[in-house]
Design a protein around this motif. Structure first.
Motif, short mmCIF file in Angstrom:
data_model
loop_
_atom_site.label_atom_id
_atom_site.label_comp_id
_atom_site.label_asym_id
_atom_site.label_seq_id
_atom_site.Cartn_x
_atom_site.Cartn_y
_atom_site.Cartn_z
N GLU A 182 0.76 -1.33 -0.10
CA GLU A 182 0.00 -0.03 0.15
C GLU A 182 0.95 1.23 0.01
N HIS A 225 -4.04 -5.51 7.29
CA HIS A 225 -4.41 -6.45 7.99
C HIS A 225 -5.13 -7.65 7.24
N PHE A 251 -2.96 -7.59 12.19
CA PHE A 251 -3.06 -6.27 12.05
C PHE A 251 -1.49 -5.55 11.96
N ARG A 253 8.93 1.96 11.28
CA ARG A 253 8.36 1.33 12.32
C ARG A 253 7.17 0.39 11.95
N LYS A 275 4.71 -2.43 13.37
CA LYS A 275 3.57 -2.61 14.79
C LYS A 275 3.03 -3.92 14.03
N ALA A 294 10.85 -1.55 15.05
CA ALA A 294 10.97 -0.21 15.11
C ALA A 294 12.49 0.29 14.89
N GLY A 318 6.05 6.82 3.85
CA GLY A 318 4.86 6.80 4.05
C GLY A 318 4.35 5.57 5.15
N GLU A 319 3.09 5.77 5.39
CA GLU A 319 2.79 4.71 6.48
C GLU A 319 1.36 4.07 5.87
N ALA A 320 1.12 2.85 6.44
CA ALA A 320 0.03 2.10 5.90
C ALA A 320 -0.10 1.15 6.91
N ILE A 321 -1.33 0.63 6.58
CA ILE A 321 -2.04 -0.44 7.62
C ILE A 321 -2.23 -1.69 6.81
N ARG A 359 5.53 1.88 8.71
CA ARG A 359 6.01 3.03 8.42
C ARG A 359 7.44 3.02 7.57
N MET A 394 7.12 -9.07 18.04
CA MET A 394 8.01 -7.98 18.09
C MET A 394 7.57 -7.10 17.31
N CYS A 395 7.88 -5.83 17.60
CA CYS A 395 7.64 -4.91 16.86
C CYS A 395 8.86 -4.09 16.22
N TYR A 421 1.10 -2.45 11.13
CA TYR A 421 1.43 -0.98 10.66
C TYR A 421 2.83 -0.99 10.28
N ARG A 438 0.02 -6.61 15.45
CA ARG A 438 -0.90 -6.80 16.60
C ARG A 438 -1.51 -8.14 16.02
#
Lengths: 146, 176, 306, 204, 394, 603
Positions: E82, E296, E305, E318, E320, E364, E291-294, E309, E361-362, E307, E322
Motif C-alpha cells: 500500500e 490486516h 494487524f 516502524r 507494529k 521499530a 509513507g505509512e500504511a496498515i 512506516r 516483535m515490533c 502498521y 498486533r
C-alpha cells in the motif's frame, strides 16, 4: 544393567519445554504423537511433568525470562536425561540471535547447570517430524553406549 | 511530530465514512493527514485522548484494534487504531506523549482492550499512563532493569543488553 | 493355612496380578492406538517403562514430607496386592473365604487412592493438592453407587457378604433387571476407580499437570505405575466375582472367565476413548443424583427378588 | 441428524480394520516432495564466493571469513545449519543461481554442533597496494566473463581473469609509494584505484 | 480474602505449546481471579530488524507465530504494497489465498485436536490431527515446508505452484472433506461434549466488543467480523464463501465455528484452484517510498494487524504487529472468572491463544539511528563524500 | 455410714467428690495439685474396679433409703462387668487428660477449677454406671450435667477472650437449653417409671435397674412404655449429640484441648452409650419400631454430621462433628438389635473414644503450634510435630475405618449386623454408614493436609512457632495410638475378653431379641482375613516394594524444588511463595454447589 539400558532406550518419555518458540517446533513435536508419526511405537510418550521425563524437548530461542526456568526444569529432570534442542532457535537462536530479550542459548544455559549434559541438536525451522524421529533414533543409539 | 509524514502528505479533505467518523470527533482532531475510502490518519489533542476514546468506543461497529508507540524526536507518538466493521475502515488517531515525563491519559478504563497495549508501551517505550488500572510489567522479563526501554531509539539491542538473570541456585543436597 | 502358605499365596497373587495388569496396560494402550489410527507400543512396553523408572533417579521436592511421600505408593501397592490375594483365593478356592470379606475388599480398595491422595498432599505441590482434593471428591462420588451395586450382588447371593460364596452359589445376577443395572453402575464406578477418562480429573494433565503424580519420579513412580496396573487387573476380577459368576473349573468356564475379563477391559478402553473428561461437579452430580438413585432402585428390585 | 457416538464408533471400527495410518519412516526411507527446503549446500563448481547469500540471509546463518594471512589468501563461506531457518533466500538471491542450493536432506540431528556446517573456500584476490580484499578470484573471473569486452576497463578484473588463463604475468608485488598512475595496471582495491584517479585529477 | 491460593497453568504446560504463566486464583475449585504473566516468548526482534531489509522482514514476521506464518507476512506485505502502490498480479493473489486457506485448515484442525486433548478426549485429538495431515502435505508441496511457508514477497509470491501440484493439493484437501464432516458431526452431536462445552466460558457480545475480540472468538460471541469479507484482500472477493456467526459466545460456539470454517476453507481452495489465472506471479518493486500504511489479514485466530512506516530507505521505520491473540487472550477477564479450573483451562484454550503472537516483535527502527541507506542517490552522495575525504587525506 | 468404706462403689465416688472439692478450693494456689489428684483418683478407681471385671455382679447394701408413695428409693450401688468397664474407661481417660494437661499450659488460672469438675464428673459417672436404680442414676446424671455446663462455661469464657472483637456466638445458651430439656426428659421418664413402679409386683419396682431376668418388652406398658423409652432415648441422645440434638456440642469448640477431650469426647459418650445400652439391654426390650427409630437417628447423625464436618473450617468444630458421626454408628449398631450390632456398637464406643481423644489432643497441640484454630491458618506442622502427625494419621485412619485400625473392625461388625437384618432397611443403613465413613475420610484428608502437609502460612505468630512436642503432650497420644493399632490388629481378644462378657452379663434373657451365641459371626475362621495377618502381608508388600526400589535404583535420591509448571515463585527458594499454598478449606467447596448437599453444607 544391560536390561536397564534396554528399558531406558525403549521407553523415552518426553517433556516439552518451550523457551520462546514461534509454535512451529511445538506443533511438530506434538505432531509426533499423532497417527502419522506415532512415536509411541518406540515407547515414547509426552508427559506432563519433567519429573517423569527422560528427554527434554526444548524449543525456542531461550528468552531471558525462560532461561532460568529452563535451567530449573533441567535440574528437576531425573538423570540420565537427554536434552533435545529442536529447531534453529533452540540450536543457535536462529533468526533471533541479535534481539535484546534473548538469554544465553539453550545449550549454554543447560551446560551452565550441568557441564556433562547430553544435548542433541535437531536443526530445521522447524525440523520435519521425520527429522525428530531420526534424532530420537540417534539418541537411542547414544544411550546404548552409556 | 513525525517529520516524514508531515512533509510528504498534505491533509486530505474529509470524505466518506472515514470523514464522518473524524468529523464526529470535533475539534479534538488537530489535523487530518489522510482520509480516503478505507483508511484515515488524524492527529488528535494529546490531552483529550480519553474523551476521544469514549466517543469512538460507542460508535456503531467500532472496535479498538491496538495502539502503536513510536519514538519520535519530540517524545513518543501513540497511534490508536480503530476498526469499523463491516465497512472495513481503519482509523488511526495519533497523540503525542511529550514532555519530560512522557505522559498520556490512559484509555484502558473506558476501553478494556487497551489495557495490555498501554502496559506494553510503558514497558517498551516508557510512556506513562498515570490512571491506568493495573500498571504492572507485562512483556519484559523479571530481571530487566527499570528505566531501560528497548524500543527507544537510543537503545542498542546488542550493546545495551542488560546482564542475564542469574542461574537459580540448587536446593541444598542433603540425603534422606 | 500356615504362615508360609499365606505369604506364598500373597506373593503369588501379587506377582500374577502384576503380570496380568501389565499385560492389560499394554492391551489398553494398543487398543487405544488402533482406534486412533496408530500403531501403538510393542508388547513389552509397560515392562520397559517400569524397569526404566526403577533405574532412574528419584527426585524429592524440598517441600515434601519425605517419608510419607516415598512410602505412600508402596502402601497402595501392598494394599491392592492384598485385595488381589483375597480375590484370587475367593475365585480359585471359594471354601477358604470368610464372612464379610467383601467389605474388607471394599475398604482395602480405598487404600490405593487414599495413598495417592496422601502422597500427592505430602509432595507439597499445589497441583498435587488440587489433584488430591479432586481424587477425594471422586472417591466420595463413586463410593455410593459402587457400594449400592455391590449390595445388589450381595442380596442376590443370599445376603452373603462372602465373596467366594457368591461364586459358589453361582448367582448370575445378569439374568435379572437389578443385576443388569448394578453391573452398569459397577462398570462406570470401575472406570472412576481406575481413574480413567472421563473420570481422570485427579491427574488431568492439561489442567493440573498430572495432578497428584506431578512430583513423583523414578522408583516411586514405577510403584505407582505398578499399582495402577494392579488395579486394572483387580477391578474386573472383583466385578466378575461379584456379578458374573466367578470362575468355574471347566475348560469352558475358564474360557468364559477370560472372555469376561477381556470384555471388561475393552469396555474400559472404549469408554475412555470416546469421552471427554468431565468436570468434578458434573461427576458428583452424575454419581449422586444420576447413578445413586438408579442404584437404590436396583437394590429395591433386588430385595423384591427381581 | 443426531447420531451421538455412533459416528465415532463407526470410525473407530474403520480404524481398527483399516490398519494404522502411521508412516514406516525410520525403517523405510522418507523422500520429501519436490521443492522441499532442506539443508543448503554450496556447489563447489558454481559458487563464486560473492557472499550475496550472506548478505540476504535473514538469520545471519552464513558467516564469511576472509583469511588474508594464509597463502594463498582464502575466503571461507560457512552455512551454519543450526542457525539456518531454511527460508531459501540464499538460493533465490544467488548471483550465479546455482552456487548455493537447498537439498532435500532433512535429517541433520547430531550431538556435536560443529558438524552442522557447510563451508566452501575461495581463493582471494588481494589489493597489491594496501592488502585489502578485492574479491574472490572466481567472482572476479565471473564478472569479467559477464562483462565481456567491458571488463577491460578494469585492470583488476582483466588481470585476475587473464592471470588464471596464464596469458599475462602479473606485476611484481612491490608497489611504489605513493601510488602513481602506472600502478593502475595492478590488482588494486577500489579505494586504491580511487586514490590514484583522484591524485591524477587533482594532482598532489 | 486474605489469602489467595494459586494454581498455575504454565509456563511449561504439557499441551499449551507455548510458555505463559496463567495464575488462577482459587476458592476451592472455583477460579476467583485470573492473572497472566507473559514475556516468556517475548523475543523483542525490533532491534534485530535494524539489519533486516524490507525484503527480509517477512521471514522474521513469519516466525512471530508458527500457526499464523501465512498471515503475518501477508499483512506486512499488504501494508508495504500500500505504501509502494504496487499492483499485484492476479495469479499471485490466488496463490496467496490458497496458502492462507490451507493454513487455516491446518490451524483450525490443530485447535480442535488440542481442545480435545485439553478435555482428555484423545481420540478427537488424534483424529483431528490425522485429518489435518493431507493439508500439511499439501502445504509442503505448495511451499516446500510444512509450516513456514516463505512464499510472500513484496509485489507477489516467491514461488509458483505448478498445475500438477495444484491438482494434487485439490485432491488432498478435498479428500479429507468426508472425514472432517464426520468429525464436525461427532463434535457437534456429542452429549458429553455438550455438557463440557455448552454455556462454558461465555463471552458476551458487549464484552467481545469491549475487549476488541476478533476471529472465531469474536464471531462466536456474535461479532460479524471477518477481514476477508470486510476489507477484501488476495482473491477473497472473487470467490464464493460464507461467514459463520454464533450468538452464544461459549466454547461450543467457537468450536463449531472453527469446524464449519474448515469446510468453508476447503470450498475456497477448490474454487481458487479451479479459477486460478495464469501469468506473472511477481510485480517488480523498485523502492519503497516514505509513507505509512496498515495491513490486516484474517488469520485463523482473527485479525492480524500490521502498521508499517517507511522513510524511503531500505528499512522500515516502524513496524507494529498486533496479533489476534493479543486482543483475544485478555477476554479471559470477562469469561473465566467464577468458573471451575477445568472450565477455565478449556476457555483459555478456546481463544486459541498464541503467546508468541502476543509477545510479537515490533519492528521499530528509527530513521535517525545513523544507519546507512542504499538508494541510488545516497550512494552517489556517499561516493562523493568518500572522494572528498580521500582528497583531503592526500 | 460405716458401710461406705466397705462399699467398693461408694468409696471411690466419695473420694472423687472430696478431692474434687479440695482441688476446687486450692485451684488458685496449687494449680498442679488438680492434675496430680485427678491422676491419683483415676488410678484408685481403676484399682477398685479391676477385680470386678468378669466376676458376677455385686450389689451392695443400700446406704440410705426413703419411702415415697410406697416406693422405696435406695441409695444403692451394683457393680457389674459392663459398668466397671465403663468406669475404668472414664478413669483411664481422665488420667490421660490430666497427663496431657501437664504439657498443655493453661491460659488462665481459672482453668485450674477444671480438674475439680473433672473429679466431680468422675464421681457422677461412677454413680451413673454403678447405680442400682434410676434414682441414683438421676443424681449422677445431674452431677455430670452441671459439670458439663461448668466446663462449657470455661469454653465460653475462653472464646470471648480469644475472639473479643468478633464476639462469636458460643452457643452456650443453646447448650444450656438442650441440656435442661434433655434432663427434663430424663426426669419425666423417671417420674413415669415411678408411676409405673408404684404398682407392686411390677418389674420396675423401686425404679430398679439392672435386674437380671427382668428384661421387659417395651410394649408391655402400652404407650407409657414407649414414652418412657423415648424420653430416656432423648436424654441419652442429647448427651451423645445425635442428630437432631447435636446443636449444643459445637459450643465446646472454644475449649482448650483437655476440656474438649473430655467434653464430647469421652464422658458423654461413655455415659450416654451406657444409658442407651443399659436401657436397651436390661430394662426394656426394644421392638422393631424403636429399633428403626434408633437406626434412622443413627443414619441421620452419620450423614448430617459427616457433611457438617466437611463444611467446617474450624479444626475443633470439625473434629466435634466427626466425633458426632461416630455416635451415629454406635446408635445404629445398638439399634440393629442383633448381638453383632450391639457388640459392634459397644466396641465402636470404646474405639471412638480412643481415637476421639487422640484427635482432640492433636487439635490442642496443632492449635497452639499454629496460633489459630482455623485450619486456613495452619500448615506445615508435619515437620515440627512429627509424632503428633503420625498419631493424627493413625487416628484419622481409624476414625475413617481404614483397615487395619480399630475403627474398621467395629464398623465391620456394625455393617454385618445391618446386613444381617436381611431387610431393605438394613441395606439402606449399610449404605449410609459406608458413605458416612467416606465423608469422615474426606474431612480428615482436609485436616491432615491443612494442618500438617500444606505449606505453612507466612504469618504464623512467633509464640506459636516456638511450640514443640513434649513428653506430656505426646505420651497420651502414643498410648492411644497403640490402643488403636492393638484393637485393630487383635480385635478378637478384646471382643472376647471384654465386650462379650459385658453383653453376656447384662443379657440373661435367652428368649429376647439379643442372642449371644453368634460368636462365630465375629470370628474369622480359616480365612485369609485376619487384621494382624493382613497387616503383616501389607508390611511384607511395602518392604518388597522398597527393597525392589532400593536394589534397582540403588538409592539415587536428589532433593529438588517442587515443580510449579516451570514457574519459580517470588522468592529464590520458590517454596515460601504464599500464593502456592493451596488451602485445605477449599477442598470441598464444590459440594456447596450441588443441590440438596448445599443444605447439609451450611456452616
Amino acid at each position: 544393567m544391560a536390561l536397564m539400558n534396554w528399558a531406558l532406550r525403549k521407553s523415552l518419555w518426553v517433556y516439552h519445554v518451550n523457551t520462546g518458540a514461534c509454535n512451529n517446533c511445538d506443533i511438530e513435536v506434538l505432531e509426533l504423537l499423532t497417527p502419522k508419526y506415532d512415536i509411541e511405537r518406540f515407547g515414547m510418550v509426552l508427559v506432563g511433568s519433567p519429573r517423569h521425563a527422560d528427554v527434554l524437548a526444548v524449543t525456542g530461542a531461550c528468552t531471558r525470562q525462560a532461561q532460568p526456568r529452563l535451567q530449573e526444569a533441567y535440574r528437576q529432570t531425573p538423570k540420565p536425561c537427554v536434552v533435545m534442542a529442536i529447531g534453529a532457535c533452540a540450536n543457535a537462536q536462529g533468526i533471533f540471535t541479535e534481539a535484546y530479550h534473548m538469554g544465553a542459548g539453550v545449550d549454554v544455559a543447560i551446560k551452565a547447570v550441568d557441564p556433562d549434559a547430553i544435548i542433541a541438536y535437531v536443526p530445521g525451522c522447524p525440523p520435519k517430524p521425520e527429522a525428530m524421529i531420526a534424532a530420537a533414533v540417534k539418541a537411542m543409539e547414544l544411550i546404548k553406549t552409556l | 511530530m513525525s517529520e516524514f509524514v508531515a512533509e510528504s502528505q498534505t491533509p486530505s479533505p474529509l470524505e466518506g465514512y472515514v470523514g464522518e467518523i473524524l468529523s464526529a470527533l470535533g475539534d479534538a482532531v488537530f489535523a487530518v493527514e489522510q482520509c480516503d475510502e478505507r483508511r484515515g490518519f488524524a492527529r488528535i489533542d494529546p490531552a483529550r485522548t480519553v474523551e476521544v476514546a469514549r466517543k469512538m468506543f460507542v460508535m456503531d461497529g467500532a472496535r479498538f484494534v491496538t495502539a502503536t508507540g513510536l519514538d519520535v524526536r519530540d517524545g513518543i507518538d501513540v497511534l490508536y487504531h480503530w476498526a469499523f466493521e463491516p465497512a472495513g475502515v481503519v482509523v488511526t488517531l495519533k497523540a503525542l506523549a511529550a514532555g519530560p515525563d512522557i505522559t498520556l491519559d490512559s484509555i484502558a478504563n473506558d476501553v478494556p482492550a487497551a489495557n495490555w497495549i498501554e502496559r506494553e508501551m510503558h514497558d517498551l517505550l516508557g510512556v506513562n499512563f498515570p490512571n491506568h488500572p493495573d500498571m504492572r510489567r507485562l512483556i519484559l522479563d523479571d530481571s530487566w532493569p527499570e528505566g531501560v526501554y528497548p524500543l527507544r531509539k537510543d537503545f542498542d539491542q546488542i550493546k545495551d543488553r542488560p546482564p542475564l538473570p542469574a542461574i537459580p541456585p540448587a536446593p541444598e543436597e542433603d540425603l534422606i | 493355612m500356615d504362615a508360609f502358605g499365606i505369604i506364598g499365596t500373597y506373593i503369588a497373587a501379587a506377582v500374577g496380578t502384576l503380570a496380568i495388569g501389565l499385560f492389560l496396560r499394554w492391551f489398553d494402550r494398543k487398543a487405544t492406538a488402533m482406534v486412533q489410527w496408530r500403531k501403538g507400543p510393542p508388547w513389552y512396553q509397560p515392562i520397559a517403562d517400569v524397569l526404566k523408572l526403577f533405574s532412574k533417579e528419584t527426585l524429592v521436592p524440598s517441600t515434601a514430607r519425605r517419608t510419607g511421600f516415598l512410602i505412600a505408593p508402596a502402601i497402595g501397592l501392598a494394599a491392592s496386592a492384598l485385595v488381589a490375594a483375597i480375590l484370587w483365593s475367593a475365585v480359585l478356592r471359594p471354601d477358604v473365604g470368610f464372612v464379610g470379606d467383601l467389605i474388607v475388599v471394599v475398604y482395602l480398595l480405598l487404600i490405593p487412592p487414599l495413598m495417592t491422595i496422601f502422597g500427592g498432599l505430602a509432595s507439597g505441590s499445589p497441583h498435587a493438592a488440587v489433584g488430591a482434593s479432586r481424587e477425594m471428591k471422586l472417591i466420595l462420588s463413586y463410593e455410593l453407587p459402587f457400594f449400592l451395586a455391590l449390595l445388589v450382588g450381595v442380596i442376590h447371593s443370599d445376603w452373603s457378604l462372602q465373596l467366594g460364596q457368591s461364586s459358589v452359589i453361582g448367582v448370575v445376577p445378569l439374568y435379572n433387571i437389578s443385576g443388569v443395572i448394578a453391573m452398569v453402575l459397577a462398570i462406570i464406578a470401575m472406570q472412576a476407580k481406575l481413574g480413567q477418562v472421563p473420570f481422570d480429573i485427579a491427574e488431568a494433565e492439561c489442567e493440573i499437570m498430572s495432578g497428584v503424580y506431578a512430583e513423583y519420579s523414578g522408583a516411586p513412580l514405577a510403584i505407582i505405575f505398578l499399582g495402577k496396573a494392579m488395579m486394572l487387573a483387580v477391578m474386573p476380577l472383583l466385578l466378575i466375582t461379584v456379578f458374573w459368576g466367578g470362575l468355574t473349573a471347566t475348560p469352558l468356564g475358564i474360557a468364559a472367565f477370560i472372555g469376561k475379563y477381556v470384555l471388561l477391559v475393552v469396555l474400559v478402553t472404549l469408554i475412555r476413548n470416546t469421552n471427554p473428561r468431565l468436570r468434578i461437579d458434573q461427576i458428583m452430580r452424575f454419581f449422586w443424583f444420576g447413578l445413586a438413585p438408579l442404584g437404590i432402585a436396583a437394590v429395591v428390585l433386588a430385595v423384591l427378588g427381581w | 441428524m443426531r447420531k451421538p457416538k455412533l459416528r465415532e464408533l463407526k470410525e473407530a471400527i474403520r480404524a481398527v480394520f483399516r490398519g494404522p495410518y502411521t508412516t514406516k519412516y525410520p525403517f523405510e526411507p522418507h523422500v520429501p516432495p519436490d521443492g522441499f527446503r532442506g539443508r543448503s549446500e554450496y556447489n563447489e563448481d558454481d559458487c563464486i564466493g560473492c557472499k550475496a547469500c550472506a548478505e540476504v540471509c535473514p538469520a545471519l546463518a552464513i558467516k564469511v571469513e576472509d583469511d588474508t594471512a594464509a597463502d594463498p589468501p582464502v575466503r571461507r563461506l560457512t552455512i551454519h545449519h543450526d542457525k539456518c531457518v531454511f527460508c531459501g533466500q540464499c538460493e533465490l538471491n544467488c548471483t550465479v543461481e546455482t552456487g548455493v542450493q537447498l537439498t532435500k536432506t532433512f535429517d541433520m540431528a547430531t550431538f556435536d554442533r560443529s558438524e552442522l556446517r557447510n563451508s566452501i573456500e575461495h581463493e582471494l584476490v588481494i589489493c597489491q597496494s594496501c592488502g585489502a580484499v578485492v574479491g574472490t578470484r572466481k567472482h572476479l573471473i565471473w564478472l569479467a566473463e559477464k562483462l565481456g569486452a567491458k571488463a577491460y576497463a578494469n585492470p583488476t578484473l582483466i588481470l585476475t581473469a587473464d592471470g588464471s588463463m596464464g596469458l599475462a604475468e602479473p606485476f611484481a608485488d612491490d608497489v611504489a609509494e605513493p601510488l602513481a598512475r602506472n600502478e593502475l595496471m595492478r590488482i588494486l582495491c577500489t579505494d586504491c584505484r580511487r586514490t590514484i584517479v583522484i591524485r591524477e585529477v587533482w594532482g598532489e | 480474602m486474605s489469602h489467595k491460593s494459586m494454581i498455575s497453568i504454565g509456563p511449561f504446560h504439557p499441551l499449551q505449546e507455548e510458555a505463559e504463566f496463567f495464575q488462577l486464583y482459587l476458592d476451592g475449585e472455583r477460579v476467583v481471579d485470573v492473572d497472566v504473566r507473559i514475556s516468556y516468548t517475548h523475543r523483542g526482534i525490533e532491534k534485530l530488524d535494524e539489519s533486516k531489509t524490507f525484503d527480509q522482514v517477512p521471514f522474521v514476521v513469519e516466525r512471530v507465530c508458527g500457526i499464523c506464518s501465512a498471515s503475518h507476512p501477508l499483512a506486512y506485505i499488504q501494508a508495504v504494497e500500500e505504501i509502494a502502490h504496487v499492483k499485484v498480479p492476479e495469479r499471485a493473489l490466488y496463490l496467496r489465498t490458497i496458502v492462507n486457506e490451507l493454513a487455516r485448515i491446518h490451524s483450525h484442525l490443530l485447535w480442535v485436536g488440542l481442545a480435545g486433548h485439553f478435555l482428555g478426549y484423545n481420540t478427537v485429538f488424534m483424529w483431528a490431527w490425522k485429518y489435518r495431515e493431507p493439508t500439511m502435505e499439501a502445504l509442503e508441496i505448495a511451499t516446500g515446508s510444512r509450516v513456514n511457508y516463505a512464499n510472500c514477497k513484496i509485489g507477489g509470491v516467491r514461488r509458483d505452484i505448478t498445475d500438477e501440484h495444484l491438482k494434487m493439493i485439490d485432491r488432498l484437501v478435498t479428500g479429507t472433506r468426508g472425514d472432517i464432516e464426520m468429525l464436525t458431526g461427532a463434535v457437534i452431536d456429542d452429549p458429553v461434549l455438550h455438557a463440557r462445552l455448552k454455556g462454558v466460558g461465555v463471552l458476551s457480545k458487549a464484552d467481545a466488543y469491549a475487549y476488541g475480540a476478533c476471529g472465531p472468538t469474536g464471531r462466536g460471541s456474535g461479532m460479524p467480523i471477518d477481514v476477508r469479507r470486510d476489507d477484501p484482500y488476495a482473491a477473497y472477493d472473487r470467490l464464493d464463501w460464507n461467514m459463520f456467526v454464533e450468538e452464544t459466545g461459549d466454547v461450543f460456539a467457537k468450536a463449531k465455528i472453527r469446524l464449519l470454517e474448515v469446510l468453508e476453507s476447503i470450498k475456497i481452495i477448490k474454487q481458487a484452484v479451479h479459477d486460478i489465472p495464469g501469468g506473472e506471479i511477481d510485480a517488480k518493486v523498485e523502492n519503497i517510498p516514505a509513507g505509512e500504511a496498515i495491513g490486516h489479514v484474517e488469520a485463523p485466530r482473527g485479525e492480524t494487524f500490521h502498521y508499517v512506516r517507511s522513510d524511503g530507505s531500505n528499512y522500515p521505520v516502524r513496524h507494529k504487529i498486533r496479533a489476534p491473540s493479543y486482543n483475544n487472550v485478555p477476554t479471559f477477564k470477562a469469561s473465566c472468572i467464577g468458573a471451575d479450573i477445568s472450565d477455565v483451562a478449556i476457555t483459555l484454550a478456546s481463544v486459541d491463544p498464541c503467546y508468541s503472537c502476543t509477545e510479537r516483535m515490533c519492528t521499530a527502527v528509527d530513521a535517525e539511528s545513523g544507519k546507512e541507506m542504499f538508494d541510488f542517490a545516497q550512494l552517489v552522495k556517499l561516493s562523493q563524500e568518500k572522494t572528498e575525504r580521500i582528497r583531503k587525506q592526500i | 455410714m460405716l458401710g461406705i468404706w466397705e462399699d467398693m462403689a461408694a468409696q471411690p465416688i466419695l473420694i472423687a467428690l472430696v478431692f474434687g472439692a479440695i482441688v476446687w478450693l486450692s485451684s488458685r494456689i496449687l494449680p498442679l495439685l488438680g492434675k496430680i489428684l485427678a491422676i491419683a483418683v483415676g488410678i484408685w478407681v481403676i484399682l477398685c474396679c479391676a477385680p470386678i471385671v468378669g466376676a458376677a455382679p455385686m450389689t451392695f447394701a443400700p446406704l440410705a433409703s426413703f419411702d415415697i408413695f410406697g416406693v422405696t428409693l435406695k441409695v444403692q450401688f451394683t457393680i457389674a462387668t459392663l459398668s466397671s468397664l465403663v468406669a475404668i474407661g472414664v478413669a483411664s481417660f481422665i488420667i490421660l487428660i490430666a497427663a496431657y494437661s501437664f504439657g498443655h499450659p493453661e491460659r488462665d488460672r481459672r482453668e485450674g477449677k477444671f480438674y475439680a469438675y473433672l473429679l466431680w464428673s468422675l464421681a457422677g459417672a461412677c454413680m451413673v454406671v454403678w447405680a442400682s436404680n434410676f434414682f441414683v442414676l438421676l443424681i449422677g446424671w445431674e452431677i455430670i450435667t452441671i459439670m458439663l455446663l461448668l466446663m462449657l462455661n470455661i469454653a465460653r469464657k475462653n472464646n470471648s477472650v480469644e475472639h473479643p472483637q468478633t464476639r462469636r456466638k458460643t452457643g452456650f445458651t443453646r447448650a444450656l437449653i438442650v441440656m435442661v430439656l434433655a434432663d427434663a426428659c430424663l426426669l419425666l421418664a423417671i417420674i413415669l417409671m415411678f408411676a409405673l413402679s408404684t404398682r407392686p409386683g411390677q418389674p420396675l419396682h423401686n425404679l430398679a435397674l439392672a435386674c437380671p431376668g427382668r428384661h421387659l418388652p417395651v410394649d408391655q406398658f402400652g404407650w407409657t412404655g414407649y414414652t418412657v423409652y423415648a424420653l430416656l432415648l432423648v436424654a441419652a441422645l442429647a448427651r451423645l449429640g445425635a442428630v437432631p440434638l447435636h446443636l449444643w456440642i459445637p459450643a465446646a469448640a472454644g475449649a482448650p484441648a483437655p476440656v474438649l477431650a473430655c467434653l464430647p469426647g469421652m464422658l458423654n459418650k461413655l455415659v450416654g452409650i451406657y444409658l442407651v445400652a443399659r436401657v436397651t439391654l436390661d430394662v426394656f426390650a426394644p421392638d422393631t419400631t424403636i429399633q428403626i427409630i434408633m437406626m434412622v437417628v443413627g443414619a441421620l447423625t452419620i450423614i448430617t454430621a459427616g457433611f457438617k464436618a466437611l463444611a467446617q473450617h474450624n479444626l475443633k468444630r470439625l473434629l466435634i462433628f466427626d466425633d458426632i458421626t461416630q455416635v451415629g454408628y454406635i446408635v445404629l449398631g445398638i439399634g440393629t438389635g442383633t448381638a453383632l450390632g450391639v457388640i459392634g456398637g459397644l466396641f465402636h464406643t470404646a474405639n471412638s473414644v480412643i481415637y476421639g481423644m487422640m484427635l482432640f489432643f492433636m487439635s490442642g497441640i496443632v492449635t497452639r503450634a499454629s496460633g489459630s484454630d482455623d485450619i486456613e491458618n495452619m500448615g506445615g506442622l508435619a515437620r515440627r510435630l512429627p509424632i503428633t502427625f503420625a498419631c493424627g494419621i493413625i487416628a484419622a485412619a481409624a476414625i475413617s475405618g481404614i483397615p487395619p485400625f480399630n475403627g474398621f473392625v467395629s464398623k465391620w461388625l456394625i455393617y454385618q449386623a445391618t446386613l444381617g437384618m436381611r431387610s431393605g432397611m438394613g441395606v439402606a443403613m449399610l449404605v449410609v454408614a459406608v458413605f458416612g465413613s467416606a465423608l469422615t475420610l474426606a474431612s480428615f484428608v482436609k485436616v491432615i493436609y491443612s494442618a500438617f502437609l500444606s505449606r505453612p502460612p507466612v504469618d504464623v505468630p512467633k509464640s506459636a512457632m516456638e511450640v514443640k512436642e513434649n513428653f506430656w503432650t505426646v505420651m497420651p497420644m502414643i498410648v492411644l495410638a497403640a490402643c488403636c493399632v492393638m484393637f485393630g490388629l487383635y480385635p478378637q481378644s478384646f471382643i472376647d475378653s471384654v465386650i462379650l462378657p459385658a453383653v453376656a452379663d447384662v443379657n440373661m434373657d435367652a428368649s429376647g431379641a439379643l442372642v449371644y451365641a453368634d460368636r462365630a459371626m465375629t470370628t474369622a475362621t480359616g480365612g485369609l482375613w485376619n487384621p494382624s495377618v493382613a497387616m503383616g502381608l501389607i508390611l511384607i508388600g511395602i518392604a518388597g516394594g522398597l527393597i525392589l526400589s532400593w536394589i534397582l535404583a540403588r538409592g539415587k535420591v536428589r532433593i529438588v524444588r517442587p515443580f510449579l509448571s516451570g514457574e519459580m515463585g517470588t522468592d529464590p527458594d520458590g517454596a515460601n511463595d504464599d500464593r502456592f499454598r493451596i488451602r485445605g478449606t477449599g477442598f470441598y467447596e464444590t459440594l456447596r454447589r450441588l443441590p440438596i448437599i448445599r443444605m447439609f453444607m451450611k456452616q
